[in-house]
Design a protein around this motif. Structure first.
Motif, PDB file in Angstrom:
ATOM      1  N   TYR A 199       0.821  -1.206   0.000  1.00  0.00           N
ATOM      2  CA  TYR A 199       0.000   0.000   0.000  1.00  0.00           C
ATOM      3  C   TYR A 199       0.858   1.261   0.000  1.00  0.00           C
ATOM      4  O   TYR A 199       2.024   1.259   0.409  1.00  0.00           O
ATOM      5  N   THR A 200       0.237   2.329  -0.470  1.00  0.00           N
ATOM      6  CA  THR A 200       0.820   3.665  -0.405  1.00  0.00           C
ATOM      7  C   THR A 200      -0.265   4.628   0.038  1.00  0.00           C
ATOM      8  O   THR A 200      -1.317   4.724  -0.599  1.00  0.00           O
ATOM      9  N   MET A 201      -0.026   5.323   1.145  1.00  0.00           N
ATOM     10  CA  MET A 201      -0.945   6.338   1.637  1.00  0.00           C
ATOM     11  C   MET A 201      -0.386   7.713   1.287  1.00  0.00           C
ATOM     12  O   MET A 201       0.801   7.972   1.483  1.00  0.00           O
ATOM     13  N   THR A 202      -1.225   8.582   0.797  1.00  0.00           N
ATOM     14  CA  THR A 202      -0.808   9.947   0.479  1.00  0.00           C
ATOM     15  C   THR A 202      -1.729  10.927   1.196  1.00  0.00           C
ATOM     16  O   THR A 202      -2.954  10.854   1.046  1.00  0.00           O
ATOM     17  N   VAL A 203      -1.132  11.817   1.970  1.00  0.00           N
ATOM     18  CA  VAL A 203      -1.874  12.774   2.781  1.00  0.00           C
ATOM     19  C   VAL A 203      -1.544  14.178   2.302  1.00  0.00           C
ATOM     20  O   VAL A 203      -0.387  14.499   2.014  1.00  0.00           O
ATOM     21  N   LYS A 204      -2.568  15.016   2.220  1.00  0.00           N
ATOM     22  CA  LYS A 204      -2.375  16.440   1.894  1.00  0.00           C
ATOM     23  C   LYS A 204      -2.943  17.261   3.041  1.00  0.00           C
ATOM     24  O   LYS A 204      -4.132  17.178   3.369  1.00  0.00           O
ATOM     25  N   ILE A 205      -2.060  18.036   3.691  1.00  0.00           N
ATOM     26  CA  ILE A 205      -2.441  18.948   4.762  1.00  0.00           C
ATOM     27  C   ILE A 205      -2.247  20.373   4.261  1.00  0.00           C
ATOM     28  O   ILE A 205      -1.261  20.676   3.584  1.00  0.00           O
ATOM     29  N   LYS A 206      -3.175  21.232   4.581  1.00  0.00           N
ATOM     30  CA  LYS A 206      -3.125  22.612   4.111  1.00  0.00           C
ATOM     31  C   LYS A 206      -1.802  23.270   4.504  1.00  0.00           C
ATOM     32  O   LYS A 206      -1.362  23.176   5.651  1.00  0.00           O
ATOM     33  N   GLY A 207      -1.166  23.914   3.515  1.00  0.00           N
ATOM     34  CA  GLY A 207       0.103  24.585   3.755  1.00  0.00           C
ATOM     35  C   GLY A 207       1.313  23.702   3.576  1.00  0.00           C
ATOM     36  O   GLY A 207       2.449  24.161   3.720  1.00  0.00           O
ATOM     37  N   MET A 208       1.108  22.391   3.268  1.00  0.00           N
ATOM     38  CA  MET A 208       2.210  21.448   3.090  1.00  0.00           C
ATOM     39  C   MET A 208       2.088  20.749   1.744  1.00  0.00           C
ATOM     40  O   MET A 208       0.988  20.615   1.203  1.00  0.00           O
ATOM     41  N   GLU A 209       3.220  20.285   1.227  1.00  0.00           N
ATOM     42  CA  GLU A 209       3.189  19.443   0.041  1.00  0.00           C
ATOM     43  C   GLU A 209       2.634  18.072   0.412  1.00  0.00           C
ATOM     44  O   GLU A 209       2.779  17.626   1.553  1.00  0.00           O
ATOM     45  N   PRO A 210       1.970  17.365  -0.521  1.00  0.00           N
ATOM     46  CA  PRO A 210       1.505  16.011  -0.217  1.00  0.00           C
ATOM     47  C   PRO A 210       2.678  15.120   0.168  1.00  0.00           C
ATOM     48  O   PRO A 210       3.770  15.240  -0.379  1.00  0.00           O
TER      49      PRO A 210
END
Length: 313
Positions: free
Chosen positions: A98-109
């Motif tokens: 698996y690969t999880m990708t998270v995007k948080i405001k103000g940060m690169e994924p």
């Protein structure tokens, strides 16, 4: 639309679902609920894609999850389980890359990849680490913008258990090389495997009984400082070892000091004692230093074993 009412002497309740969105709830109290008509509740888009190289089956699910601190991770875990049940109806023994990708405001994924195996379809331990760490930050409140999960499913349990570890010699000196023979047994079929790890006893290894631990990489602490800011979490995950790595941990007589998001390495013990007694000492974290020998393997290492040597000088 209310489908039915379930009567109960304790508390009756209704089973229903919304027809259309007209606003957003902002309070839910015992006495009443409060909402704003025409206001849209903020949601986090979540996507999950499953692929099976053998059956050529591919399933993709898209949904939205409330960013509420209490329910966010819990809701995603429930959604993952339901997605697994629909994507792989006969899910049993399996291995999941698996690969999880998270995007948080103000940060690169930022992404994290690994392999898990077994009967379950969940990623509870990984999800809790990936999502709960930012959510439960002491002072910062992250705003999640998206979460994506890619899963490749194989209907074979590729775990292997470490049965025993033997060393090429029982008595060693600091700086001396030792070969560890690691006997493993596969979960799927019970086949016997053997791997060797060449380790060098640290020069500052304490005299006496010396214990080396051999285990799977996903249980090895990362050699990075405890993050101070949410922006530092990608660096933490980049330092994690993988479940498909066989790792030998060799204790040393050294300690590192995690301080304000930095890792101060190989400090003299006298300096550590003074720093711990300083005004900011309560925010410091001592990390015993271990030297590590790692080897990539084509299976998930699911256990650990120890071997004891005698260090003489």
């Amino acid at each position: 639309y209310v489908y039915t009412i379930l009567a109960s002497r304790d508390i009756s309740f209704k089973l229903g679902s919304s027809i259309r969105q007209v606003g957003a709830l902002v309070q839910d109290r015992p006495a009443c609920i409060v909402g704003h008509l025409g206001k849209a509740a903020r949601m986090v888009p979540v996507s999950v894609r499953f692929t099976n190289a053998v059956t050529k089956r591919e399933e993709k699910f898209d949904f939205e999850v409330t960013p509420n601190r209490i329910f966010f991770t819990q809701m995603i875990i429930y959604a993952m389980k339901e997605s697994f049940a629909r994507a792989e109806a006969t899910l049993g023994q399996n291995t999941k890359r698996y690969t999880m990708t998270v995007k948080i405001k103000g940060m690169e994924p930022w992404s994290y990849s690994d392999v898990i195996a077994g009967f379950d379809g969940g990623f509870q331990r990984q999800l809790i680490g990936l999502l709960d760490r930012p959510l439960n930050h002491m002072t910062q409140r992250p705003e999640f913008e998206s979460f994506h999960l890619e899963v490749e499913v194989e209907h074979r349990d590729r775990r292997a258990y470490i049965m025993n570890v033997t060393a090429s010699r029982e008595e060693v000196r600091p700086g001396q090389k030792v070969t560890l023979r690691v006997a493993l047994e596969t979960k799927d079929g019970g086949d016997a495997l053997e791997r060797t790890l060449d380790v060098v006893i640290p020069h500052d290894a304490p005299e006496g009984n010396y214990v080396i631990t051999v285990l799977g990489g996903d249980f090895v602490p990362a050699d990075v400082a405890q993050p101070r800011d949410i922006a530092d979490y990608p660096k933490l995950y980049a330092g994690f070892y993988k479940s498909t790595e066989l790792v030998a941990l060799l204790p040393t007589g050294r300690v590192d000091l995690s301080l304000e998001g930095r890792l101060l390495r190989d400090l003299p013990l006298s300096a550590v004692a003074r720093l711990v007694r300083s005004p900011g000492g309560k925010n410091m974290q001592l990390k015993p230093v271990t030297e590590k020998v790692r080897q990539k393997v084509p299976f998930v290492v699911a256990s650990q074993q120890k071997v004891t040597l005698r260090v003489t000088r």
